[in-house]
Design a protein around this motif. Sequence first.
Motif, mmCIF file in Angstrom:
data_model
loop_
_atom_site.group_PDB
_atom_site.id
_atom_site.type_symbol
_atom_site.label_atom_id
_atom_site.label_comp_id
_atom_site.label_asym_id
_atom_site.label_seq_id
_atom_site.Cartn_x
_atom_site.Cartn_y
_atom_site.Cartn_z
ATOM 1 N N GLY A 156 5.654 -10.696 5.240
ATOM 2 C CA GLY A 156 4.995 -10.332 6.150
ATOM 3 C C GLY A 156 4.630 -8.593 6.671
ATOM 4 N N ILE A 157 4.892 -7.887 5.554
ATOM 5 C CA ILE A 157 4.628 -6.561 5.639
ATOM 6 C C ILE A 157 3.181 -6.013 5.199
ATOM 7 N N ALA A 158 2.615 -5.471 5.991
ATOM 8 C CA ALA A 158 1.352 -4.840 5.475
ATOM 9 C C ALA A 158 1.452 -3.711 4.624
ATOM 10 N N VAL A 159 0.593 -3.803 3.642
ATOM 11 C CA VAL A 159 0.788 -2.702 2.665
ATOM 12 C C VAL A 159 -0.726 -2.325 2.235
ATOM 13 N N ALA A 173 -5.163 -6.031 -4.995
ATOM 14 C CA ALA A 173 -5.260 -6.714 -3.618
ATOM 15 C C ALA A 173 -6.056 -8.030 -3.610
ATOM 16 N N HIS A 174 -7.029 -8.046 -4.396
ATOM 17 C CA HIS A 174 -7.751 -9.437 -4.448
ATOM 18 C C HIS A 174 -6.540 -10.326 -4.979
ATOM 19 N N ALA A 175 -5.947 -10.197 -5.979
ATOM 20 C CA ALA A 175 -5.116 -11.323 -6.808
ATOM 21 C C ALA A 175 -4.080 -11.621 -5.755
ATOM 22 N N ARG A 182 -1.635 -8.926 4.303
ATOM 23 C CA ARG A 182 -2.438 -7.675 4.881
ATOM 24 C C ARG A 182 -2.399 -6.514 3.898
ATOM 25 N N ILE A 183 -3.498 -6.179 2.941
ATOM 26 C CA ILE A 183 -3.396 -5.469 2.078
ATOM 27 C C ILE A 183 -4.641 -4.588 1.931
ATOM 28 N N ALA A 184 -4.566 -3.271 1.947
ATOM 29 C CA ALA A 184 -5.531 -2.305 2.002
ATOM 30 C C ALA A 184 -5.536 -1.507 0.788
ATOM 31 N N VAL A 185 -6.612 -1.007 0.652
ATOM 32 C CA VAL A 185 -6.744 -0.344 -0.607
ATOM 33 C C VAL A 185 -6.981 1.377 -0.104
ATOM 34 N N THR A 186 -6.769 2.369 -0.596
ATOM 35 C CA THR A 186 -6.815 3.589 -0.376
ATOM 36 C C THR A 186 -7.381 4.483 -1.648
#
Length: 292
Positions: A156-159, A173-175, A182-186
């Motif tokens: 449950g950790i946002a990454v 992130a898509h995979a 909750r996965i974001a890309v920076t």
Amino acid sequence: MTGVPPMRRAIGGGTMLAGVIGWPVSHSRSPLLHNFWLARYGIDGAYVPLPVRPGLFDVAVRGLQAAGFRGANVTIPHKEAAFAIADHLHRSAVRSGSVNTLVFAGDGRIEAHSTDGDGFVANLEAHGVDVTRGPALVLGAGGAARAIVASLTDRGIAVSIANRTRARAEDLAHALASPETRIAVTDWDRWTDGLPDHALLVNTTSLGMHGGPDDVFAPDLARAPAGMVVADIVYVPRMTPLLRAAAARGLPVVDGTGMLLHQARLGFREWFGVDPAVDADIQALLDADLAG
């Protein structure tokens, strides 16, 4: 139990066998760790290096299974072949997209696991880190990153993921995307700007590794919030430049040796039926080997 137990034992017809398959495999520390635990717990077992050339993986695995081995770890260049040969992929393998542990079940099936991500989390927890407080910022988008991101998001950790090639981070992130994750890309050149929004920083790349592409990798952590945990999966050196920079700012750090030990522990438990202790004795054994 304390002290280093004797490492030499007689091997007989009832000895339980496991090993590590790779090419090359001489660099692996797995035999050192597993044979230490076997001796410590008085288990009639042996763990051996298994050098297997590319193209011979399937033949070798079937032979080991027929010879009564309990299973094997898998390292380069065989991880894709290990994924393909499995009769049953555990969730850890499916989520991480990789296999590092094979278990030869009593019914003849080959079960495949990935212990890297859970080993990483177990190492954090052993250092008193509450991983559920997140969010986490993960550097890298390779196989280790996927295993770690999978284990973190499963809890449950946002990454957030930052990688030199943004497209690889987006693919990762898509995979792993799901309604629960909750996965974001920076962007790689902007990831330090996001430090204030994270409680955990994880380097899954080879940056900072002795002899690697950038063995002085020590980014500016001035924006890191107080109490941010900084973890590195590199373990040569044990205190990477990144970890030294974090420690200099008073941030808690977690080095990569513990992940190596805890991912090994999970495989040992599957093959030999004992959950071995990761303690000062085996850490000292590994440190001495790395220093040598």
